[in-house]
Design a protein around this motif. Sequence first.
Motif, PDB file in Angstrom:
ATOM      1  N   ASP A 163       0.859  -1.183   0.000  1.00 47.32           N
ATOM      2  CA  ASP A 163       0.000   0.000   0.000  1.00 47.32           C
ATOM      3  C   ASP A 163       0.892   1.228   0.000  1.00 47.32           C
ATOM      4  O   ASP A 163       1.708   1.395   0.909  1.00 47.32           O
ATOM      5  N   ALA A 164       0.748   2.080  -1.013  1.00 42.73           N
ATOM      6  CA  ALA A 164       1.538   3.305  -1.055  1.00 42.73           C
ATOM      7  C   ALA A 164       0.718   4.364  -1.771  1.00 42.73           C
ATOM      8  O   ALA A 164      -0.101   4.053  -2.649  1.00 42.73           O
ATOM      9  N   ALA A 165       0.946   5.618  -1.381  1.00 36.76           N
ATOM     10  CA  ALA A 165       0.145   6.720  -1.918  1.00 36.76           C
ATOM     11  C   ALA A 165       0.444   6.936  -3.399  1.00 36.76           C
ATOM     12  O   ALA A 165      -0.457   7.205  -4.192  1.00 36.76           O
ATOM     13  N   ASP A 166       1.698   6.840  -3.786  1.00 41.90           N
ATOM     14  CA  ASP A 166       2.059   7.073  -5.182  1.00 41.90           C
ATOM     15  C   ASP A 166       3.299   6.252  -5.547  1.00 41.90           C
ATOM     16  O   ASP A 166       3.831   5.518  -4.703  1.00 41.90           O
ATOM     17  N   GLU A 167       3.741   6.395  -6.782  1.00 39.93           N
ATOM     18  CA  GLU A 167       4.869   5.599  -7.281  1.00 39.93           C
ATOM     19  C   GLU A 167       6.159   5.878  -6.521  1.00 39.93           C
ATOM     20  O   GLU A 167       6.942   4.970  -6.269  1.00 39.93           O
ATOM     21  N   VAL A 168       6.365   7.151  -6.174  1.00 37.96           N
ATOM     22  CA  VAL A 168       7.604   7.517  -5.474  1.00 37.96           C
ATOM     23  C   VAL A 168       7.655   6.830  -4.110  1.00 37.96           C
ATOM     24  O   VAL A 168       8.669   6.234  -3.731  1.00 37.96           O
ATOM     25  N   ALA A 169       6.525   6.887  -3.389  1.00 33.05           N
ATOM     26  CA  ALA A 169       6.473   6.250  -2.067  1.00 33.05           C
ATOM     27  C   ALA A 169       6.661   4.741  -2.197  1.00 33.05           C
ATOM     28  O   ALA A 169       7.371   4.123  -1.399  1.00 33.05           O
ATOM     29  N   ALA A 170       6.038   4.162  -3.226  1.00 30.85           N
ATOM     30  CA  ALA A 170       6.152   2.717  -3.419  1.00 30.85           C
ATOM     31  C   ALA A 170       7.595   2.325  -3.714  1.00 30.85           C
ATOM     32  O   ALA A 170       8.121   1.350  -3.178  1.00 30.85           O
ATOM     33  N   ARG A 171       8.250   3.114  -4.571  1.00 32.44           N
ATOM     34  CA  ARG A 171       9.641   2.801  -4.927  1.00 32.44           C
ATOM     35  C   ARG A 171      10.556   2.941  -3.712  1.00 32.44           C
ATOM     36  O   ARG A 171      11.435   2.116  -3.478  1.00 32.44           O
ATOM     37  N   ASN A 172      10.320   3.997  -2.920  1.00 29.72           N
ATOM     38  CA  ASN A 172      11.135   4.191  -1.716  1.00 29.72           C
ATOM     39  C   ASN A 172      10.965   3.021  -0.745  1.00 29.72           C
ATOM     40  O   ASN A 172      11.948   2.515  -0.200  1.00 29.72           O
ATOM     41  N   LEU A 173       9.723   2.594  -0.560  1.00 30.20           N
ATOM     42  CA  LEU A 173       9.465   1.486   0.358  1.00 30.20           C
ATOM     43  C   LEU A 173      10.117   0.202  -0.171  1.00 30.20           C
ATOM     44  O   LEU A 173      10.765  -0.537   0.592  1.00 30.20           O
ATOM     45  N   ALA A 174       9.988  -0.035  -1.476  1.00 35.29           N
ATOM     46  CA  ALA A 174      10.576  -1.244  -2.057  1.00 35.29           C
ATOM     47  C   ALA A 174      12.098  -1.235  -1.886  1.00 35.29           C
ATOM     48  O   ALA A 174      12.705  -2.249  -1.536  1.00 35.29           O
ATOM     49  N   ASN A 175      12.712  -0.073  -2.114  1.00 36.03           N
ATOM     50  CA  ASN A 175      14.169   0.020  -1.947  1.00 36.03           C
ATOM     51  C   ASN A 175      14.573  -0.242  -0.493  1.00 36.03           C
ATOM     52  O   ASN A 175      15.563  -0.926  -0.231  1.00 36.03           O
ATOM     53  N   GLU A 176      13.786   0.291   0.443  1.00 40.48           N
ATOM     54  CA  GLU A 176      14.084   0.103   1.864  1.00 40.48           C
ATOM     55  C   GLU A 176      13.972  -1.380   2.239  1.00 40.48           C
ATOM     56  O   GLU A 176      14.822  -1.908   2.971  1.00 40.48           O
TER      57      GLU A 176
END
Lengths: 81, 81
Positions: free
Chosen positions: A47-60
């Motif tokens: 669950d992420a608000a947008d692509e940037v948040a999703a990418r950041n979470l995936a990288n983390e």
Amino acid sequence: MKALVHVTLKQQVLDPQGKAIARACASLGYEAVTSVRQGKLFEVRLDAADEVAARNLANELCEKLLANTVIEDYEVVRLDP
Amino acid sequence: MKALVHVTLKQQVLDPQGKAIARACASLGYEAVTSVRQGKLFEVRLDAADEVAARNLANELCEKLLANTVIEDYEVVRLDP
């Protein structure tokens, strides 16, 4: 969102599993196969608000859990809604 | 040529490894992660005259060696010179 992540051994790290597969190819008659390297693939739904948040979470997640960054590289190759 | 191959469990096949990773995410505080499925990634270097021949060889390797087609799907996702 769905993140697709590749985790691969760094180029300078030996990959005995890949070598074994390459030998198996040769012994099955596939002489055209010169080398094989094996990696891991993760499909992470998050669950992420947008692509940037999703990418950041995936990288983390890769840094903390999915990859051993001493010997492996990772890449978030695709984000799908 | 280099073929990049994804091998994933079919959707209807349980993935206990993925489930364990999803639980680990939750226990690390990443509640946003709803599910994880793990697959395999192969980088196969092969000698082939053109892209069509390379793709055919890669598909044949998947059928014979890289994937268990009873429970797994495969896809040749990229061909690089």
